[in-house]
Enzyme design. Structure first.
Site, PDB file in Angstrom:
ATOM      1  N   GLU A   1     -46.144  23.041  45.684  1.00 17.14           N
ATOM      2  CA  GLU A   1     -46.989  21.878  45.921  1.00 17.14           C
ATOM      3  C   GLU A   1     -48.090  22.288  46.881  1.00 17.14           C
ATOM      4  O   GLU A   1     -47.794  22.821  47.953  1.00 17.14           O
ATOM      5  CB  GLU A   1     -46.125  20.839  46.627  1.00 17.14           C
ATOM      6  CG  GLU A   1     -46.043  19.516  45.992  1.00 17.14           C
ATOM      7  CD  GLU A   1     -45.481  18.510  46.977  1.00 17.14           C
ATOM      8  OE1 GLU A   1     -45.743  17.338  46.773  1.00 17.14           O
ATOM      9  OE2 GLU A   1     -44.795  18.889  47.943  1.00 17.14           O
TER      10      GLU A   1
ATOM     11  N   ASP B   1     -41.395  22.523  47.547  1.00 17.74           N
ATOM     12  CA  ASP B   1     -41.918  21.347  48.230  1.00 17.74           C
ATOM     13  C   ASP B   1     -42.888  21.741  49.347  1.00 17.74           C
ATOM     14  O   ASP B   1     -42.600  22.654  50.126  1.00 17.74           O
ATOM     15  CB  ASP B   1     -40.709  20.595  48.837  1.00 17.74           C
ATOM     16  CG  ASP B   1     -41.063  19.228  49.363  1.00 17.74           C
ATOM     17  OD1 ASP B   1     -41.430  18.371  48.549  1.00 17.74           O
ATOM     18  OD2 ASP B   1     -40.951  19.016  50.583  1.00 17.74           O
TER      19      ASP B   1
ATOM     20  N   ASP C   1     -35.464  21.863  43.211  1.00 20.91           N
ATOM     21  CA  ASP C   1     -36.471  21.615  44.237  1.00 20.91           C
ATOM     22  C   ASP C   1     -36.081  22.411  45.477  1.00 20.91           C
ATOM     23  O   ASP C   1     -34.918  22.365  45.890  1.00 20.91           O
ATOM     24  CB  ASP C   1     -36.449  20.119  44.574  1.00 20.91           C
ATOM     25  CG  ASP C   1     -37.820  19.507  44.554  1.00 20.91           C
ATOM     26  OD1 ASP C   1     -38.604  19.833  45.455  1.00 20.91           O
ATOM     27  OD2 ASP C   1     -38.089  18.698  43.650  1.00 20.91           O
TER      28      ASP C   1
ATOM     29  N   HIS D   1     -42.556  12.293  40.796  1.00 24.32           N
ATOM     30  CA  HIS D   1     -41.865  11.240  41.542  1.00 24.32           C
ATOM     31  C   HIS D   1     -42.687  10.700  42.705  1.00 24.32           C
ATOM     32  O   HIS D   1     -42.263   9.749  43.367  1.00 24.32           O
ATOM     33  CB  HIS D   1     -40.534  11.796  42.050  1.00 24.32           C
ATOM     34  CG  HIS D   1     -40.757  12.902  43.035  1.00 24.32           C
ATOM     35  ND1 HIS D   1     -41.299  14.113  42.663  1.00 24.32           N
ATOM     36  CD2 HIS D   1     -40.574  12.969  44.361  1.00 24.32           C
ATOM     37  CE1 HIS D   1     -41.432  14.877  43.723  1.00 24.32           C
ATOM     38  NE2 HIS D   1     -40.995  14.211  44.775  1.00 24.32           N
ATOM     39  N   ASP D   2     -43.839  11.313  43.002  1.00 23.97           N
ATOM     40  CA  ASP D   2     -44.684  10.853  44.109  1.00 23.97           C
ATOM     41  C   ASP D   2     -45.908  10.094  43.620  1.00 23.97           C
ATOM     42  O   ASP D   2     -46.782   9.752  44.416  1.00 23.97           O
ATOM     43  CB  ASP D   2     -45.191  12.050  44.935  1.00 23.97           C
ATOM     44  CG  ASP D   2     -44.079  12.722  45.714  1.00 23.97           C
ATOM     45  OD1 ASP D   2     -43.071  12.053  46.012  1.00 23.97           O
ATOM     46  OD2 ASP D   2     -44.227  13.918  46.018  1.00 23.97           O
TER      47      ASP D   2
END
Ligand code: NOJ
Length: 568
Positions: free
Chosen positions: A265, A208, A102, A341-342
């Site tokens: 993202e 990210d 990440d 994970h979100d």
């Protein structure tokens, strides 16, 4: 061959996302770790996965579970060491898997040495490494420079008493935004956050909040969409700013030296034109992005301000179609995903987690994902059909700052009104990020085999009926189905990875049907998104390639059944 059809490992590879805190604990401190991940690489490989994505494992105070990084070149000690990471990279490659990390460089932790130096004084050589602004005074009252709301509630600006200025934080106050306008900052990011790990052999990054780097210099107020609140949603102000393409070209030049893959993202970007700026191959920005239209389905204007299942199937279809048609006739690439994970668990959000439907729902959603074009992403536990934690869990079990801040905000705004709090809780039980973060369910022993001591977050109560060990032995399990499905996806990669998607019967609120086409071959997929039987005869001149039901009926689809046919 169009550029979109050009074969690449990162197009055909299936990505498995790992959340280090919750994957596997090797040293019994209740927190997952890197040796734990290494110990399960054979399991991951056995699913048919080719690429592993590790969520932030860098040193961090963990205010936002590692998305607040205090040192890009160190590992959070409970997870292990840099040398453990070197072993992990090696062990992935040894098994013929790629590994990506990440990349979190929109912001750092406030404990990063860069920020500590920046906040020391207005004259600090690193002052301009973050986004500092003077206060605005309204009738003599000190106010932040604009009305932006942070992603985690409250103002996006934090007052610094010592130096009498505000700094910007689009997430928590402990996550100050880096100033990408400053060239020195960009160089430091490339060196410390990227090349440090690329030199160690990683194969790329999930990037990210990639479209937030350029905020422009003016940063005007956001329109008022929540009249009762002081701080307003500002996603359209700070995403996709004026220098985004320039910054990403520069970053891409660094990545190109290592032939690294990137997936960014891309929230608050709803047009194909807007997305193509990032993923059109000739633009040389990112290989692909996660569009948010799919995961935003059912969310309220303020994310959790909604009631569970406040959406209809055509909305989900349109969102998915948007990710698929993006690559039709263009030189772009796309992604297929429902979880990360979100996000809460996809079975609980988009199908049914009732005991009688969980397995069918998990297989049906898997069939949908594995027949969509683009790079396929699977989140840990999704391959087992893990579901949301139950409504009975108290708010104490929710560990995520996003959940607790929202609940607190509702409490403050409603003066503790029990009805408002009950609906906030219902929304969190449906959508909170916590549901993705419960420990991985390995077996039916205490703590689900994740750890032998009490984990940092409670294990979902259903671990005795939903765990990897049981599913490995059960041919009818969600896990066994994923394995078969990923073999099928590889066998027919022309159709499923690269094919043209066409949505059929868009307005149908029960069935999701689409075709995939690649030159002379064609597949037809039909998915029942309801808990009732639906009429749906097999198409003529077709061969059933795979279906989710153990005992399918020719004339109708069973609840949550999915099928894929090859057309003659
Ligand atoms: C997106 C990440 O996926 C999320 O977990 C995090 O809270 C924010 N970005 C801030 O880094």
């Amino acid at each position: 061959m169009t550029i979109t059809e050009e074969r690449k490992w990162w197009k055909e590879g299936v990505v498995y996302q790992i959340y280090p805190a919750s994957f596997k604990d090797s040293n019994d401190d209740g927190i997952g770790d890197i040796p734990g991940i290494i110990s399960e690489l054979d399991y991951i490989r056995s699913i048919g996965v080719d690429i592993v994505w590790i969520c932030p494992m860098y040193d961090s105070p963990q205010v936002d579970m590692g998305y607040d990084i205090s040192d890009y070149e160190a590992v959070y000690p409970p997870y292990g060491t840099v040398s453990d990471m070197e072993s992990l990279i090696h062990e992935c490659h040894k098994r013929d898997m790629h590994i990506i990390l990440d990349l979190v460089v929109n912001h750092t932790s406030d404990q990063h040495k860069w920020f500590k130096e920046s906040r020391m004084s207005k004259e600090s050589p690193k002052r301009d490494w973050y986004i500092w602004r003077p206060a605005k005074y309204v009738n003599g009252v000190r106010k932040p420079p604009n009305n932006w709301r942070s992603n985690f509630e409250g103002s996006a600006w934090q007052w610094d008493e010592a130096t009498q200025e505000y700094y910007l934080h689009l997430f928590c106050p402990e996550q100050p935004d880096l100033n990408w306008e400053n060239e020195e900052v960009r160089k430091a990011i490339y060196d410390s956050a990227m090349e440090f790990w690329l030199r160690k052999g990683i194969d790329g990054f999930r990037v990210d909040t990639v479209n937030m780097y350029s905020k422009g210099l003016i940063m005007p107020d956001a329109p008022v969409t929540d009249p009762d609140a002081e701080w307003q949603f500002a996603g359209y102000q700070y995403c996709n700013g004026p220098r985004m393409q320039e910054f990403l070209s520069e970053m891409n030049a660094v990545l190109a030296k290592y032939d690294a893959m990137t997936v960014g993202e891309c929230p608050n970007t709803h047009t194909a034109e807007g997305v193509l700026k990032y993923v059109s191959a000739k633009q040389k920005q990112l290989n692909m992005v996660f569009q948010f239209d799919v995961v935003d389905v059912g969310m309220g204007p303020h994310k959790f301000q909604t009631t569970p299942f406040a959406w209809k199937l055509p909305t989900l279809k349109a969102a998915i179609a948007g990710t698929q048609t993006l690559i039709k006739g263009t030189d772009a690439w796309t992604t297929a995903f429902l979880e990360n994970h979100d996000q809460a668990r996809s079975i609980s959000r988009f199908a049914s987690d009732a005991p009688e439907h969980r397995v069918a729902s998990g297989k049906m959603l898997a069939l949908m994902l594995a027949t969509l074009s683009g790079t396929l992403f699977v989140y840990q536990g999704q391959e087992l059909g893990m579901i949301n934690a139950p409504l009975e869990w108290s708010m104490d079990e929710y560990k995520d700052v996003d959940s607790s801040n929202y609940y607190k905000m509702v409490n403050d705004r409603s003066g503790g009104d029990p009805k408002s709090l009950a609906s906030a809780k219902a929304a969190l039980q449906h959508l909170a990020r916590d549901h993705a973060r419960t420990p991985m369910q390995w077996n039916s022993h205490k703590y689900a085999g994740f750890s032998s001591c009490k984990p940092w977050m409670r294990v979902n109560d259903d671990y005795t009926v939903c765990n990897a060990q049981q599913q490995q032995q059960d041919k009818g399990s969600v896990l066994s189905f994923w394995k078969k499905l990923l073999r099928l996806r590889k066998e027919y990669s022309d159709l499923f990875v690269y094919g043209d998607f066409e949505l059929l019967d868009a307005a149908n609120e029960n069935l999701f049907s689409f075709t995939k086409e690649y030159r002379a071959s064609k597949a037809f997929v039909v998915l029942n998104f309801t808990g009732q039987k639906q009429a749906g005869a097999s198409p003529e001149n077709s061969k059933l390639l795979m279906n989710t039901a153990e005992e399918p009926k020719a004339e109708s689809l069973l609840p949550y059944e999915g099928r894929v046919y090859l057309m003659a």
